[in-house]
Design an enzyme around this catalytic site. Structure first.
Site, PDB file in Angstrom:
ATOM      1  N   CYS A 176      12.727   2.378  -3.662  1.00 32.71           N
ATOM      2  CA  CYS A 176      11.525   1.615  -3.334  1.00 32.71           C
ATOM      3  C   CYS A 176      11.191   1.799  -1.861  1.00 32.71           C
ATOM      4  O   CYS A 176      12.085   1.768  -1.013  1.00 32.71           O
ATOM      5  CB  CYS A 176      11.746   0.137  -3.649  1.00 32.71           C
ATOM      6  SG  CYS A 176      10.325  -0.904  -3.292  1.00 32.71           S
ATOM      7  N   HIS A 234       7.946  -0.984 -12.511  1.00 29.89           N
ATOM      8  CA  HIS A 234       8.413  -1.235 -11.139  1.00 29.89           C
ATOM      9  C   HIS A 234       7.308  -1.922 -10.327  1.00 29.89           C
ATOM     10  O   HIS A 234       7.549  -2.923  -9.643  1.00 29.89           O
ATOM     11  CB  HIS A 234       8.820   0.093 -10.495  1.00 29.89           C
ATOM     12  CG  HIS A 234       9.238  -0.004  -9.063  1.00 29.89           C
ATOM     13  ND1 HIS A 234      10.552   0.091  -8.668  1.00 29.89           N
ATOM     14  CD2 HIS A 234       8.529  -0.179  -7.925  1.00 29.89           C
ATOM     15  CE1 HIS A 234      10.628  -0.025  -7.342  1.00 29.89           C
ATOM     16  NE2 HIS A 234       9.400  -0.187  -6.867  1.00 29.89           N
ATOM     17  N   GLU A 235       6.092  -1.399 -10.402  1.00 29.32           N
ATOM     18  CA  GLU A 235       4.986  -1.949  -9.604  1.00 29.32           C
ATOM     19  C   GLU A 235       4.561  -3.328 -10.104  1.00 29.32           C
ATOM     20  O   GLU A 235       4.240  -4.210  -9.303  1.00 29.32           O
ATOM     21  CB  GLU A 235       3.803  -0.975  -9.577  1.00 29.32           C
ATOM     22  CG  GLU A 235       4.125   0.373  -8.945  1.00 29.32           C
ATOM     23  CD  GLU A 235       4.758   0.289  -7.560  1.00 29.32           C
ATOM     24  OE1 GLU A 235       4.387  -0.588  -6.761  1.00 29.32           O
ATOM     25  OE2 GLU A 235       5.642   1.125  -7.274  1.00 29.32           O
ATOM     26  N   HIS A 253       6.765  -5.842  -8.663  1.00 31.92           N
ATOM     27  CA  HIS A 253       6.349  -6.205  -7.291  1.00 31.92           C
ATOM     28  C   HIS A 253       5.315  -7.328  -7.320  1.00 31.92           C
ATOM     29  O   HIS A 253       5.364  -8.244  -6.500  1.00 31.92           O
ATOM     30  CB  HIS A 253       5.736  -5.004  -6.561  1.00 31.92           C
ATOM     31  CG  HIS A 253       6.726  -4.179  -5.813  1.00 31.92           C
ATOM     32  ND1 HIS A 253       7.514  -4.673  -4.796  1.00 31.92           N
ATOM     33  CD2 HIS A 253       7.049  -2.866  -5.931  1.00 31.92           C
ATOM     34  CE1 HIS A 253       8.277  -3.702  -4.326  1.00 31.92           C
ATOM     35  NE2 HIS A 253       8.023  -2.598  -5.004  1.00 31.92           N
TER      36      HIS A 253
END
Length: 180
Positions: free
Chosen positions: A111, A153-154, A157
């Site tokens: 990341c 993954h995003e 976030h």
């Protein structure tokens, strides 16, 4: 240059706010998208970035168009290679999963906000996301492999979750070592 926020900054642990549909084409959002793109492309190993990573708690992420280039090799220094077919970055505003596969795969992950750590994260091998683009048009996109991994993954976030919260075998590495 736009600074990429690092682990420890509270913005990375907040649940990001949705962007009002009528605000998508507003100059403030256009500026955020430009800043995100600049930050992403300042990192030779970056494949995607979420707005919280530049300190903006909004539900936006970008996927680098370079992952669709035929000579893209994950972990390679992209500043040093000439990419023939550059694709436009993909913009996802207010993304929501429509479908996610039960089939999961353990892949190495890093990341831009958790340097220089890497770890293995088990994520769905296919994911379908519905979102708005930079013009305010709703679209749906299915991704598999790396793209499905990026979507998850995003989106994490945007929910205040970092990959290190889910990863195992966390260790320091470089992109070249990690993805060879």
């Amino acid at each position: 240059m736009i600074e990429i926020v690092q682990n420890g900054n509270p913005v990375l642990r907040k649940v990001a706010k949705e962007v009002a549909i009528e605000d998508i084409t507003h100059k403030d959002i256009v500026k955020i998208l430009s800043d995100m793109s600049s930050a992403l492309h300042s990192q030779d190993d970056g494949v995607a970035i979420a707005a919280p990573q530049i300190g903006v708690s909004l539900r936006i992420f970008l996927v680098s168009g370079r992952i669709f280039d035929e000579d893209f090799i994950r972990g390679e220094n992209l500043q040093k290679i000439e990419i023939k077919n550059t694709h436009k970055d993909l913009v996802f505003i207010n993304p929501k999963f429509k479908k996610i596969s039960k089939d999961k795969k353990l892949l190495s992950e890093g990341c831009l906000s958790v340097r220089p750590l890497y770890g293995k994260v088990r994520r769905a091998t296919k994911a379908t996301v519905e979102a708005y683009n930079e013009s305010g048009t709703k679209f749906t996109m299915e991704g598999s492999g790396l793209l499905a991994h990026i979507f998850q993954h995003e989106t994490d976030h945007l929910d205040g979750i970092l990959f290190i919260d889910k990863a195992r075998d966390i260790h320091e590495s470089t992109p070249a070592e990690e993805f060879k």
